[in-house]
Design an enzyme around this catalytic site. Structure first.
Site, short mmCIF file in Angstrom:
data_model
loop_
_atom_site.label_atom_id
_atom_site.label_comp_id
_atom_site.label_asym_id
_atom_site.label_seq_id
_atom_site.Cartn_x
_atom_site.Cartn_y
_atom_site.Cartn_z
N SER A 117 0.96 -1.17 0.13
CA SER A 117 0.12 0.03 0.00
C SER A 117 0.88 1.05 0.07
CB SER A 117 -0.94 -0.22 1.18
OG SER A 117 -2.16 0.90 0.93
N GLU A 118 0.64 2.04 -0.78
CA GLU A 118 1.61 3.21 -1.23
C GLU A 118 1.78 4.13 -0.04
OE1 GLU A 118 -1.16 2.69 -2.90
OE2 GLU A 118 -1.98 4.47 -3.60
N ASN A 119 0.85 4.24 0.78
CA ASN A 119 1.36 5.00 2.08
C ASN A 119 2.29 4.72 3.05
OD1 ASN A 119 -0.91 3.03 2.70
ND2 ASN A 119 -0.89 3.86 4.70
N SER A 177 8.45 4.19 -0.59
CA SER A 177 7.21 3.38 -1.40
C SER A 177 7.19 3.59 -2.65
CB SER A 177 5.84 4.04 -0.46
OG SER A 177 4.93 3.04 -0.74
#
Lengths: 233, 206
Positions: free
Chosen positions: B46-48, B88
């Site tokens: 998840s890019e966070n 990320s």
């Protein structure tokens, strides 16, 4: 270090934040936002701020507290969904918003902190984002993106020592270490202010050299935006 | 009969190779996280700032600082890691993420995708979508076949502002699975009982 980095609270740590300055604010949605600093700025006599933050708050919370007092002139962010206060001001032309793809947003901030002036990336090529930007062909066409600097950064960490070495909890890290590197003055609020040596050197997520001010925060809400539990939906 | 959301999710999961890394977008694709069999050994990104998402937390384990890119609470499994947004997106842009699955407003025969704004009407922002479509090795779009107005969402040319140019590899809708190829749409599979004419995209079919 001639002077202690430790401040009493958000108000004293932000006393020299002035109108027309550029402010970076850490957090993803409401996760990891500098709650005490945001509340302090909402009450300060400053205006025309340029704010660099992935989300300008959400559903009346976070940076929306600063936004609704009309203190923000321009915002850089990647996402405005779920933020009716911002969308409304944006469509009415009351605030200038530059939408930046999230990876480019992170890298522009990191670049500023790392002394990189600009970089080429394929992200955004062939879209509205590329308009007016230099395009250069490498293995594929890329656009030139420039570093994003700030006068102040406000970030939150779970733990920090008196030198400003920081430790972040879970996904609360997000943009905060990058912003700390990119701002002239980085103000950090922590849930636990600890002594030097309490964070083992191997566990320091951000070395204190990037931090100018730190204070023990209080009254954290740590709001959850969308609570989803096992067995739901 | 068209595929329901779970069947669409399972069709997408069928495309994943064992032990791959996958990024899931907001909306329909989030369903996938809960349906991936653990035997596949897949790492969900998840890019966070998390790799190794594993479904939802319980009341006891839920944490406000552990969320996905849709800002929903999540749980992580053994082998998970946390990192900042730059690292990320380095994983994404650097080609280290094998698949990304995104929702779409429109996709077209050239592999263009539009999913971040409707001019003068609705602006959500692109979030990480522009980085994902240019960085992930395989880009899968998961969306309903028709818009709320009944217009097909797979077009000859997108008329909404693009998220990425010539980036889409596979499109999964409730009516079938498709591949943009040489300016046409190739049918990989149709849902049972669905006929080509039901797709309302005669002119762009290969």
């Amino acid at each position: 270090m001639s002077q202690s980095k430790v401040f009493q609270d958000a108000k004293s740590a932000l006393a020299d934040l002035k109108s027309d300055m550029t402010l970076m604010s850490g957090g993803f949605g409401l996760c990891g936002i500098a709650e005490n600093c945001i509340d302090a700025i909402a009450d300060m006599d400053v205006k025309n701020l340029t704010v660099i933050s992935n989300n300008i708050g959400n559903s009346g919370r976070g940076l929306v507290k600063v936004l609704i007092k009309d203190k923000i002139k321009k915002a850089y962010c990647s996402y405005v969904g779920g933020n009716p206060d911002l969308e409304e001001r944006m469509l009415a032309g009351q605030i200038e918003v530059e939408l930046v793809p999230q990876g480019t947003f992170a890298e522009r901030i990191r670049a500023a902190g790392m002394g990189i002036r600009a970089f080429y990336t394929p992200t955004g090529y062939g879209t509205l984002i590329a308009e007016g930007k230099e395009v250069k062909e490498f293995d594929r066409p890329c656009i030139l993106e420039t570093a994003l600097h700030a006068d102040f950064a406000i970030i939150k960490a779970q733990k920090g020592d008196t030198y400003g070495n920081l430790w972040f909890k879970e996904t609360a890290r997000n943009f905060s270490p990058l912003m700390a590197m990119a701002a002239k003055t980085t103000v950090v609020e922590v849930e636990e202010l600890v002594e030097l040596g309490d964070i083992p050197a191997e566990d320091v997520h951000l070395p204190g050299v990037f931090v100018q001010r730190i204070f023990q925060g209080s009254n954290y809400k740590n709001d959850i935006e969308f609570l989803k539990l096992e067995g739901q939906q | 009969m068209s595929w329901d959301k779970n069947m669409m999710a399972d069709k997408v999961i069928g495309l994943f190779t064992d032990h791959c890394s996958v990024n899931l977008g907001i909306g329909l694709p989030t369903l996938i996280a809960e349906r991936i069999p653990s035997s596949k050994g897949i790492m969900i990104h998840s890019e966070n700032g998390v790799l190794g998402v594993s479904g939802r937390p319980t009341k006891e384990t839920v944490s406000p600082t552990l969320i996905n890119a849709g800002k929903e609470t999540i749980a992580v499994g053994d082998g998970a890691s946390y990192f900042d947004s730059s690292l990320s997106f380095g994983m994404i842009r650097g080609g280290h993420i094998d698949f990304c699955v995104l929702g779409g407003m429109q996709a077209d025969a050239k592999g263009n995708l539009a999913n971040w704004m409707i001019p003068g009407h609705k602006v959500t922002g692109m979030g990480g979508a522009m980085d994902l479509v240019n960085g992930a090795k395989t880009v899968i779009i998961m969306m309903t076949h028709f818009s709320k107005n009944g217009d097909p969402k797979i077009l000859d040319v997108c008329d909404l502002p693009l998220t990425g140019k010539e980036v889409v590899d596979i499109i999964v809708t409730d009516l079938g699975m498709f591949k943009p190829h040489d300016g046409k749409i190739e049918i990989i599979e149709l849902a049972e009982g669905i006929d080509k004419t039901d797709l309302k995209m005669d002119t762009i079919l290969k």
